[in-house]
Design a protein around this motif. Sequence first.
Motif, PDB file in Angstrom:
ATOM      1  N   SER A  32     -12.273   3.798  -9.147  1.00 37.79           N
ATOM      2  CA  SER A  32     -12.606   5.042  -8.610  1.00 37.79           C
ATOM      3  C   SER A  32     -13.849   4.172  -7.469  1.00 37.79           C
ATOM      4  O   SER A  32     -13.796   3.334  -6.373  1.00 37.79           O
ATOM      5  CB  SER A  32     -12.459   6.287  -9.202  1.00 37.79           C
ATOM      6  OG  SER A  32     -11.601   6.926  -8.907  1.00 37.79           O
ATOM      7  N   PHE A  33     -14.599   3.397  -8.258  1.00 40.09           N
ATOM      8  CA  PHE A  33     -15.850   2.929  -8.199  1.00 40.09           C
ATOM      9  C   PHE A  33     -15.505   1.942  -7.479  1.00 40.09           C
ATOM     10  O   PHE A  33     -15.890   1.089  -6.521  1.00 40.09           O
ATOM     11  CB  PHE A  33     -16.563   2.855  -9.446  1.00 40.09           C
ATOM     12  CG  PHE A  33     -18.028   1.383  -8.550  1.00 40.09           C
ATOM     13  CD1 PHE A  33     -19.113   1.242  -8.233  1.00 40.09           C
ATOM     14  CD2 PHE A  33     -17.524   0.694  -9.661  1.00 40.09           C
ATOM     15  CE1 PHE A  33     -19.822   0.251  -7.806  1.00 40.09           C
ATOM     16  CE2 PHE A  33     -18.328  -0.871  -9.571  1.00 40.09           C
ATOM     17  CZ  PHE A  33     -19.831  -0.295  -8.434  1.00 40.09           C
ATOM     18  N   LEU A  34     -14.699   1.149  -8.213  1.00 37.91           N
ATOM     19  CA  LEU A  34     -14.111  -0.434  -7.625  1.00 37.91           C
ATOM     20  C   LEU A  34     -13.305  -0.311  -5.783  1.00 37.91           C
ATOM     21  O   LEU A  34     -13.869  -1.019  -5.494  1.00 37.91           O
ATOM     22  CB  LEU A  34     -13.553  -1.275  -8.651  1.00 37.91           C
ATOM     23  CG  LEU A  34     -14.033  -2.316  -9.843  1.00 37.91           C
ATOM     24  CD1 LEU A  34     -13.403  -2.585 -10.878  1.00 37.91           C
ATOM     25  CD2 LEU A  34     -15.960  -2.948  -9.394  1.00 37.91           C
ATOM     26  N   MET A  35     -13.217   0.386  -5.688  1.00 33.44           N
ATOM     27  CA  MET A  35     -11.172   0.928  -4.812  1.00 33.44           C
ATOM     28  C   MET A  35     -12.785   1.460  -4.256  1.00 33.44           C
ATOM     29  O   MET A  35     -12.596   0.729  -2.424  1.00 33.44           O
ATOM     30  CB  MET A  35     -10.351   1.740  -5.526  1.00 33.44           C
ATOM     31  CG  MET A  35      -9.662   1.118  -5.987  1.00 33.44           C
ATOM     32  SD  MET A  35      -8.367  -0.476  -5.179  1.00 33.44           S
ATOM     33  CE  MET A  35      -7.841   0.776  -3.469  1.00 33.44           C
TER      34      MET A  35
ATOM     35  N   ARG B  38       4.749   2.680   8.434  1.00 31.90           N
ATOM     36  CA  ARG B  38       4.523   1.569   8.054  1.00 31.90           C
ATOM     37  C   ARG B  38       4.165   1.599   6.312  1.00 31.90           C
ATOM     38  O   ARG B  38       3.463   2.086   6.621  1.00 31.90           O
ATOM     39  CB  ARG B  38       3.749   0.202   8.634  1.00 31.90           C
ATOM     40  CG  ARG B  38       4.197  -0.096  10.051  1.00 31.90           C
ATOM     41  CD  ARG B  38       3.320  -0.676  10.841  1.00 31.90           C
ATOM     42  NE  ARG B  38       2.040  -1.906  10.657  1.00 31.90           N
ATOM     43  CZ  ARG B  38       1.049  -1.783  10.719  1.00 31.90           C
ATOM     44  NH1 ARG B  38      -0.108  -1.036  10.913  1.00 31.90           N
ATOM     45  NH2 ARG B  38       1.046  -3.597   9.754  1.00 31.90           N
ATOM     46  N   GLY B  39       4.557   0.251   5.363  1.00 29.68           N
ATOM     47  CA  GLY B  39       3.906   0.557   4.563  1.00 29.68           C
ATOM     48  C   GLY B  39       3.979  -0.823   3.589  1.00 29.68           C
ATOM     49  O   GLY B  39       4.684  -1.922   4.379  1.00 29.68           O
ATOM     50  N   LEU B  40       3.225  -1.125   2.478  1.00 30.52           N
ATOM     51  CA  LEU B  40       3.106  -2.473   2.047  1.00 30.52           C
ATOM     52  C   LEU B  40       2.730  -2.152   0.582  1.00 30.52           C
ATOM     53  O   LEU B  40       1.943  -1.737  -0.175  1.00 30.52           O
ATOM     54  CB  LEU B  40       1.517  -2.819   2.535  1.00 30.52           C
ATOM     55  CG  LEU B  40       1.277  -4.249   1.483  1.00 30.52           C
ATOM     56  CD1 LEU B  40       2.172  -5.240   2.095  1.00 30.52           C
ATOM     57  CD2 LEU B  40       0.206  -5.195   1.923  1.00 30.52           C
ATOM     58  N   ALA B  41       3.388  -2.437  -0.751  1.00 29.01           N
ATOM     59  CA  ALA B  41       3.765  -2.349  -1.986  1.00 29.01           C
ATOM     60  C   ALA B  41       2.239  -3.299  -2.278  1.00 29.01           C
ATOM     61  O   ALA B  41       2.327  -4.549  -2.425  1.00 29.01           O
ATOM     62  CB  ALA B  41       5.317  -2.712  -2.884  1.00 29.01           C
ATOM     63  N   VAL B  42       1.867  -2.835  -3.354  1.00 27.46           N
ATOM     64  CA  VAL B  42       0.341  -3.807  -3.426  1.00 27.46           C
ATOM     65  C   VAL B  42       0.634  -3.759  -5.596  1.00 27.46           C
ATOM     66  O   VAL B  42      -0.190  -3.113  -5.853  1.00 27.46           O
ATOM     67  CB  VAL B  42      -0.386  -3.728  -3.099  1.00 27.46           C
ATOM     68  CG1 VAL B  42      -1.438  -4.867  -3.670  1.00 27.46           C
ATOM     69  CG2 VAL B  42      -0.856  -4.215  -1.737  1.00 27.46           C
ATOM     70  N   GLY B  43       0.917  -4.719  -6.372  1.00 20.98           N
ATOM     71  CA  GLY B  43       0.226  -4.630  -7.474  1.00 20.98           C
ATOM     72  C   GLY B  43      -1.176  -4.897  -7.533  1.00 20.98           C
ATOM     73  O   GLY B  43      -1.631  -5.486  -7.734  1.00 20.98           O
ATOM     74  N   VAL B  44      -1.756  -4.006  -8.822  1.00 19.27           N
ATOM     75  CA  VAL B  44      -2.769  -4.337  -8.892  1.00 19.27           C
ATOM     76  C   VAL B  44      -3.538  -3.182 -10.431  1.00 19.27           C
ATOM     77  O   VAL B  44      -3.252  -2.319 -10.162  1.00 19.27           O
ATOM     78  CB  VAL B  44      -4.070  -3.813  -8.346  1.00 19.27           C
ATOM     79  CG1 VAL B  44      -3.737  -1.770  -7.447  1.00 19.27           C
ATOM     80  CG2 VAL B  44      -5.675  -4.576  -8.362  1.00 19.27           C
ATOM     81  N   ASP B  45      -4.174  -3.746 -10.960  1.00 21.03           N
ATOM     82  CA  ASP B  45      -5.206  -3.164 -11.845  1.00 21.03           C
ATOM     83  C   ASP B  45      -6.564  -2.434 -11.290  1.00 21.03           C
ATOM     84  O   ASP B  45      -7.408  -3.423 -11.110  1.00 21.03           O
ATOM     85  CB  ASP B  45      -5.081  -3.959 -13.462  1.00 21.03           C
ATOM     86  CG  ASP B  45      -5.948  -2.890 -13.611  1.00 21.03           C
ATOM     87  OD1 ASP B  45      -6.544  -2.328 -14.426  1.00 21.03           O
ATOM     88  OD2 ASP B  45      -6.259  -3.764 -15.272  1.00 21.03           O
ATOM     89  N   VAL B  46      -6.590  -1.167 -11.068  1.00 20.01           N
ATOM     90  CA  VAL B  46      -7.799  -0.534 -10.249  1.00 20.01           C
ATOM     91  C   VAL B  46      -8.949  -1.281 -10.842  1.00 20.01           C
ATOM     92  O   VAL B  46     -10.033  -0.800 -10.445  1.00 20.01           O
ATOM     93  CB  VAL B  46      -8.081   0.690  -9.931  1.00 20.01           C
ATOM     94  CG1 VAL B  46      -6.312   0.764  -8.623  1.00 20.01           C
ATOM     95  CG2 VAL B  46      -7.789   2.057 -10.840  1.00 20.01           C
ATOM     96  N   ALA B  47      -8.818  -1.099 -12.524  1.00 19.60           N
ATOM     97  CA  ALA B  47     -10.092  -1.664 -13.095  1.00 19.60           C
ATOM     98  C   ALA B  47     -10.558  -3.136 -12.952  1.00 19.60           C
ATOM     99  O   ALA B  47     -11.613  -3.309 -14.274  1.00 19.60           O
ATOM    100  CB  ALA B  47      -9.922  -0.749 -14.405  1.00 19.60           C
ATOM    101  N   ASP B  48      -9.994  -3.669 -13.143  1.00 20.26           N
ATOM    102  CA  ASP B  48      -9.934  -5.687 -12.850  1.00 20.26           C
ATOM    103  C   ASP B  48     -11.042  -5.045 -11.131  1.00 20.26           C
ATOM    104  O   ASP B  48     -10.521  -5.735  -9.950  1.00 20.26           O
ATOM    105  CB  ASP B  48      -8.874  -5.983 -12.635  1.00 20.26           C
ATOM    106  CG  ASP B  48      -8.578  -7.584 -12.535  1.00 20.26           C
ATOM    107  OD1 ASP B  48      -9.911  -8.258 -11.591  1.00 20.26           O
ATOM    108  OD2 ASP B  48      -8.032  -9.051 -13.499  1.00 20.26           O
TER     109      ASP B  48
END
Length: 254
Positions: A119-122, A57-67
């Motif tokens: 990495s902090f935000l995630m 099972r997978g899910l594609a998610v678009g994200v700017d990790v710095a936002d």
Amino acid sequence: MTTENTGRTAIVTGAARGIGAGIATRLAADGLAVAVLDLDEAACTTVVEKIEADGGRGLAVGVDVADEVAVTAAVERVADELGEPTVLVNNAGIIRDNLLFKMSVEDWDAVMGVHLRGSFLMSRAVQAYMTKAGWGRIVNLSSTSALGNRGQANYAAAKAGLQGFTKTLALELGRFGVTANAIAPGFIETEMTKATAARVGVPFDDFKDAAVKEIPVGRVGLPADIAHAVSFFASEGAGFVSGQVLYVAGGPKA
């Protein structure tokens, strides 16, 4: 496919290609549902299709990790659509290489934003699910560049920073059943190392050959080599391993 982690959900950032894609498919083979995160959601679909074709099972998610806002929304979406995440692999990264006197503030900030802020935000967003579950695994991707690398003052500083970040997460989250470890790859054959070869003006095959001469096992690394190490850190059996930095580089690094 193994069943040890069946029912658990993982998030892998920067997973549309290269090391991240290798990690995502390996964790899916280990039985986890895997959210494939990258800047471009459409670019994640190939990895998700492979995961699903192999029975996962997978899910594609678009994200700017710095936002910050985007990260919060992305993690909430993963929890809603795939399951509450208890494994996080902070792999997203960029390079903006240059010698110090040529490096712009924008290139410094961009690298710090993705690697450290991201990495902090995630981690901050996902730890809430981990601590509630009383179980979690955080794996941060550092690099042998953390030991210093000409033309990479920004990247080296960010990757060294991730090691300190990892050790602090291990101290803070351990009592909640959450481990945090870092993997520091050496030369891995990816689009990023190809970009580095292009930057220094060397054909990629020559670039690889030069690297192999300095690697004791006599070959460059592949994304699967890193994925195997992530698989261990994410496993049930690695619960007494935390705050560690594992150099996956074909030989000793310190």
